[in-house]
Design a protein around this motif. Structure first.
Motif, mmCIF file in Angstrom:
data_model
loop_
_atom_site.group_PDB
_atom_site.id
_atom_site.type_symbol
_atom_site.label_atom_id
_atom_site.label_comp_id
_atom_site.label_asym_id
_atom_site.label_seq_id
_atom_site.Cartn_x
_atom_site.Cartn_y
_atom_site.Cartn_z
ATOM 1 N N THR A 179 -4.067 -5.353 5.472
ATOM 2 C CA THR A 179 -3.773 -3.923 5.331
ATOM 3 C C THR A 179 -4.189 -3.392 3.968
ATOM 4 O OG1 THR A 179 -1.923 -4.087 6.871
ATOM 5 C CG2 THR A 179 -1.970 -2.165 5.438
ATOM 6 N N SER A 180 -3.628 -3.968 2.902
ATOM 7 C CA SER A 180 -3.858 -3.435 1.562
ATOM 8 C C SER A 180 -5.328 -3.522 1.159
ATOM 9 C CB SER A 180 -2.983 -4.177 0.547
ATOM 10 O OG SER A 180 -3.178 -3.649 -0.745
ATOM 11 N N ASN A 192 -7.606 -1.208 3.262
ATOM 12 C CA ASN A 192 -7.512 0.191 2.843
ATOM 13 C C ASN A 192 -8.289 0.433 1.552
ATOM 14 O OD1 ASN A 192 -5.956 1.206 4.966
ATOM 15 N ND2 ASN A 192 -4.044 0.549 4.012
ATOM 16 N N ARG A 218 7.072 -1.348 10.038
ATOM 17 C CA ARG A 218 5.982 -1.737 9.154
ATOM 18 C C ARG A 218 6.430 -2.832 8.195
ATOM 19 N NH1 ARG A 218 6.039 4.266 8.778
ATOM 20 N NH2 ARG A 218 4.419 5.037 10.167
ATOM 21 N N ASN A 220 5.700 -4.404 4.589
ATOM 22 C CA ASN A 220 5.075 -3.955 3.351
ATOM 23 C C ASN A 220 4.791 -5.078 2.361
ATOM 24 O OD1 ASN A 220 5.234 -1.220 4.117
ATOM 25 N ND2 ASN A 220 7.390 -1.187 3.577
ATOM 26 N N GLN A 273 -2.803 5.900 4.987
ATOM 27 C CA GLN A 273 -2.449 4.495 5.201
ATOM 28 C C GLN A 273 -1.135 4.454 5.964
ATOM 29 O OE1 GLN A 273 -2.559 2.384 1.436
ATOM 30 N NE2 GLN A 273 -4.459 3.418 0.838
ATOM 31 N N TYR A 306 0.197 -0.417 10.001
ATOM 32 C CA TYR A 306 0.120 -1.721 9.355
ATOM 33 C C TYR A 306 -0.396 -2.782 10.330
ATOM 34 C CZ TYR A 306 2.544 0.197 5.333
ATOM 35 O OH TYR A 306 2.861 0.936 4.225
ATOM 36 N N HIS A 307 -0.850 -3.905 9.747
ATOM 37 C CA HIS A 307 -1.529 -4.907 10.559
ATOM 38 C C HIS A 307 -0.642 -5.435 11.679
ATOM 39 C CE1 HIS A 307 -4.195 -8.121 11.683
ATOM 40 N NE2 HIS A 307 -3.254 -9.028 11.465
ATOM 41 N N TYR A 333 -0.077 -8.844 4.981
ATOM 42 C CA TYR A 333 -0.160 -7.433 4.589
ATOM 43 C C TYR A 333 -1.251 -7.245 3.545
ATOM 44 C CZ TYR A 333 0.831 -3.161 2.053
ATOM 45 O OH TYR A 333 0.700 -1.951 1.418
#
Length: 380
Positions: A81-82, A85, A70, A72, A95, A98-99, A77
């Motif tokens: 992702t963030s 979510n 993943r 971060n 969560q 990840y993308h 991200y």
């Protein structure tokens, strides 16, 4: 024959913990039915390309892939992702993917056409978000557990969001496989229009593999998750002092790091094959004060015809709570008393050994569980 893409994050060849054993058993089922299976895991320090090659070289799969670790940080991200979510209001407990992992999984789908995509754990839903990439493959989530109860209690401020998220994500799959009757009941109440099937952990009867003379009185295997840690502390604080000093206990797994030094306790951090311990054990312990789902260690014990002494949570997932080979109590004195009776009385022991054998072969033996899967894949 069916073509299946099977996602499970960890190494299914390491069968010294319950969730891995579950994945390993499903791979064996697919193989026994002649299905073509591609496996996908997640790269980690414990699951490397070397392990991926071992899986690919096994007879269980055609190809094996590892999603990258993943990421971060970085703009991708943040955007992919963030922010996603936050928009979906997913609690951090869900969560999980990840993308960069979604992108890699989509590339696997693009290379192949599958009849079924089986995803272990509801958290991994983002892997099947791209409906076009699925090419009409049927999606299945093998839940392993009811995670809201794992993550929260009535005192958890965001308990409602945990539950709502889990139900919303489950609803996005075509079919749901629940590992226990309790989970099937909960899911069916809130997802009445979904296909929900109870698929317990099924393994072959191993009672004939037991050694005639046992050298381990009490066998306890567990990881070091919070539920196991709390339960192990309870057992060694409340029950262990009540047992005769000549009773020997063997503890296997990371839980041994949470247990103090005792003259009658042998601690083993890692064992590649637990069968060697079951064969020479007389009684299995499953102290479990919290947690949900079918306990794989209980299924394995019953497969060997070994009586289990456990708390009430230890029989979660079993279709019957009585006359099943498990002696159940949350009272420390009664817990110790059951252990002593099993070790001292042949009649008492043989009765519960017989219960274990009969219950297992009627409900959990591989042929019983595989028949349910056969009916799913070939409903006619």
């Amino acid at each position: 024959m069916a073509k299946i893409l099977f996602f499970y994050p960890n190494n299914p060849l390491v069968v010294n913990q319950g969730n891995n054993a579950r994945a390993h058993a499903l791979l064996h089922y697919f193989n026994s039915r002649g299905f073509t299976v591609d496996f996908v895991g997640i790269e980690s320090n414990e699951f490397t390309d070397k392990h991926r090659e071992e899986i690919q070289n096994s007879e269980l799969v055609r190809d094996a892939y590892l999603l990258p670790k993943r990421k971060n940080s970085g703009l991708n991200y943040l955007i992919r992702t963030s922010i996603v979510n936050k928009i979906n209001k997913y609690p951090r407990e869900f969560q999980w993917i990840y993308h960069n992992q979604e992108v890699y999984f989509t590339k696997i789908l693009a290379k192949n056409t599958y009849d079924y995509v089986v995803i272990s754990y509801v958290h991994a839903f983002p892997l099947i978000k791209n409906k076009q990439a699925l090419k009409n493959a049927v999606t299945i989530v093998d839940t392993h557990d009811f995670f809201t109860s794992q993550y929260g209690t009535v005192d958890t401020p965001h308990l409602g969001n945990l539950f709502t998220t889990e139900m919303r994500l489950l609803a996005k799959f075509d079919h749901i496989w629940a590992i226990s009757v309790e989970e099937q009941f909960v899911f069916s109440q809130f997802l009445p229009n979904k296909s929900i099937l109870t698929i317990p952990h099924g393994i072959q009867d191993r009672s004939q593999q037991r050694l005639p003379e046992t050298s381990i009185d009490l066998f306890y295997v567990a990881s070091d998750n919070p539920h196991n840690v709390e339960s192990a502390h309870w057992f060694f604080k409340e029950v262990h002092p009540l047992l005769p000093e000549n009773i020997n206990i063997t503890v296997v797994g990371k839980i041994q790091e949470q247990i103090g030094s005792y003259p009658n306790v042998t601690k083993i951090a890692y064992a590649e094959n637990l069968d060697d311990f079951y064969r020479k054990s007389k009684v299995t312990l499953c102290p479990m004060l919290s947690g949900t789902g079918l306990k794989i260690k209980v299924v394995e014990s019953l497969a060997f015809g070994i009586p289990v002494v456990c708390n009430e949570r230890g029989v979660d997932g079993l279709s019957s709570k009585v006359n099943n080979g498990c002696l159940v109590t949350d009272d420390p004195k009664e817990f110790a008393s059951y252990i002593i009776q099993l070790l001292d009385s042949d009649e008492f022991y043989n009765t519960h050994k017989r219960y274990a054998h009969e219950f297992f072969n009627a409900t959990l033996e591989a042929s019983i569980v595989f028949k349910k899967l056969d009916q799913f894949f070939n409903p006619s």
